[in-house]
Design an enzyme around this catalytic site. Structure first.
Site, PDB file in Angstrom:
ATOM      1  N   ASP A 147      12.281  37.444  40.396  1.00 31.41           N
ATOM      2  CA  ASP A 147      12.331  36.782  41.696  1.00 31.41           C
ATOM      3  C   ASP A 147      12.836  37.725  42.783  1.00 31.41           C
ATOM      4  OD1 ASP A 147      15.024  36.871  41.041  1.00 31.41           O
ATOM      5  OD2 ASP A 147      15.370  34.714  41.222  1.00 31.41           O
ATOM      6  N   SER A 148      13.228  38.936  42.386  1.00 29.86           N
ATOM      7  CA  SER A 148      13.550  39.979  43.361  1.00 29.86           C
ATOM      8  C   SER A 148      12.364  40.314  44.244  1.00 29.86           C
ATOM      9  CB  SER A 148      14.033  41.243  42.646  1.00 29.86           C
ATOM     10  OG  SER A 148      13.127  41.628  41.625  1.00 29.86           O
TER      11      SER A 148
ATOM     12  N   ASP B 256      10.098  35.188  35.860  1.00 28.54           N
ATOM     13  CA  ASP B 256      11.394  34.761  36.366  1.00 28.54           C
ATOM     14  C   ASP B 256      11.214  33.443  37.126  1.00 28.54           C
ATOM     15  OD1 ASP B 256      14.085  34.911  36.848  1.00 28.54           O
ATOM     16  OD2 ASP B 256      14.004  36.737  38.046  1.00 28.54           O
TER      17      ASP B 256
ATOM     18  N   LYS C 165      12.236  33.394  32.218  1.00 22.31           N
ATOM     19  CA  LYS C 165      13.668  33.673  32.348  1.00 22.31           C
ATOM     20  C   LYS C 165      14.263  32.681  33.331  1.00 22.31           C
ATOM     21  CE  LYS C 165      15.464  37.054  34.894  1.00 22.31           C
ATOM     22  NZ  LYS C 165      16.497  36.311  35.697  1.00 22.31           N
TER      23      LYS C 165
ATOM     24  N   GLU D 128      18.296  31.339  35.057  1.00 21.58           N
ATOM     25  CA  GLU D 128      19.704  31.653  35.227  1.00 21.58           C
ATOM     26  C   GLU D 128      20.596  30.521  34.719  1.00 21.58           C
ATOM     27  OE1 GLU D 128      20.668  32.673  39.223  1.00 21.58           O
ATOM     28  OE2 GLU D 128      19.183  34.290  39.355  1.00 21.58           O
TER      29      GLU D 128
ATOM     30  N   GLU E 267      24.203  40.419  33.903  1.00 20.46           N
ATOM     31  CA  GLU E 267      24.186  41.097  35.203  1.00 20.46           C
ATOM     32  C   GLU E 267      25.586  41.257  35.778  1.00 20.46           C
ATOM     33  OE1 GLU E 267      21.997  41.113  39.573  1.00 20.46           O
ATOM     34  OE2 GLU E 267      21.387  39.632  38.071  1.00 20.46           O
TER      35      GLU E 267
END
Length: 261
Positions: free
Chosen positions: A47-48, A86, A116, A118, A185
């Site tokens: 998602d960056s 993501d 993925k 979070e 992270e």
């Protein structure tokens, strides 16, 4: 390079054998093709891309449709790569049924091999639902970019004994729920080592020390293409932003002076 096919089972085998796992973010077909040919084990459609490609100030505005658009391009560029999708902010937090549909779209429409998301203990029940539905999951612990509003910014985690213990418990919870790997992270190296040594699934570090079972980096940071800021954990292997700018400047100068033919 003729890469051996990477699967979910590969990740556990690599950890058991003490072999490091490489992961890199990619967002389009050409870079996916290059990174896969270079021997990177796994491609993360991170998602960056909200910041590095789409110009947003953080990852929160990224939509599911935008993420799927780029994931499809990555799959076209690297048909044989192990691709992780993501999950964007609010694509899985509001409702489990919607989360399952969105994760399923990543596999069905974009050809991703895994998703993925979070979070730790709070998302473990959702991870279990994903896995039961046949959707492989990479967890993500530590600094959570989708939580920057509640965290007050990008902050290292695990700096106190209590926080480190919580992270280890989160890692155990996502492993028990069925995640086959977890990103760690921005936590102290000793915490990254502690978690890595105390869970059975691979850890993929980003700013969490060399003891992690693998590492992930944002491609644009690695190549020097993102100039807004450079994270402390990033290592630049090239300065392509400068080379890019110089090349285009020379082209523009040649056009203006009539030297371009």
């Amino acid at each position: 390079m003729n890469n051996p096919k990477v699967t979910v089972a590969t990740f556990r085998k690599r950890k058991a054998a003490g072999e490091k796992i490489s992961m890199i973010t990619v967002y389009d077909a050409p870079t996916a093709s290059i990174c896969h040919a270079a021997g990177v084990d796994s491609l993360l459609v991170g998602d960056s891309l909200a910041m590095t490609v789409l110009g947003y100030k953080n990852t929160l505005p990224l939509s599911m449709e935008e993420a799927l658009h780029h994931a499809r391009a990555v799959r076209r560029g690297a048909p044989d790569a192990f691709v992780v999708f993501d999950m964007p902010f609010m694509s899985y937090q509001a409702d489990d049924a919607e989360a399952l549909r969105n994760a399923g779209r990543a596999l069905k429409e974009a050809g991703a091999d895994a998703i993925k998301l979070e979070g730790g203990a709070e998302v473990a029940p959702l991870i279990e639902k994903f896995v039961r539905s046949g959707i492989p999951v990479v967890a993500h612990l530590g600094l959570l970019p989708q939580h920057i509003m509640t965290a007050g910014g990008y902050r290292q985690t695990g700096k106190t004994p209590e926080d480190a213990a919580r992270l280890l418990e989160d890692a155990r919870k996502v492993e028990a729920a069925g995640a086959f790997a977890t990103v760690l992270e921005c936590m102290p190296a000793e915490v990254g080592r502690m978690i890595t040594e105390n869970i059975g699934i691979p850890t993929i570090g980003i700013g969490s020390g060399p003891a992690c079972d693998g590492q992930v980096q944002v491609l644009n940071d690695l190549l020097g293409l993102f100039e807004e800021f450079t994270p402390k954990h990033a290592r630049r292997y090239a300065e392509l932003g400068r080379i890019f700018r110089e090349a285009v400047t020379r082209y523009a100068d040649d056009v203006r002076t009539g030297q371009f033919q």
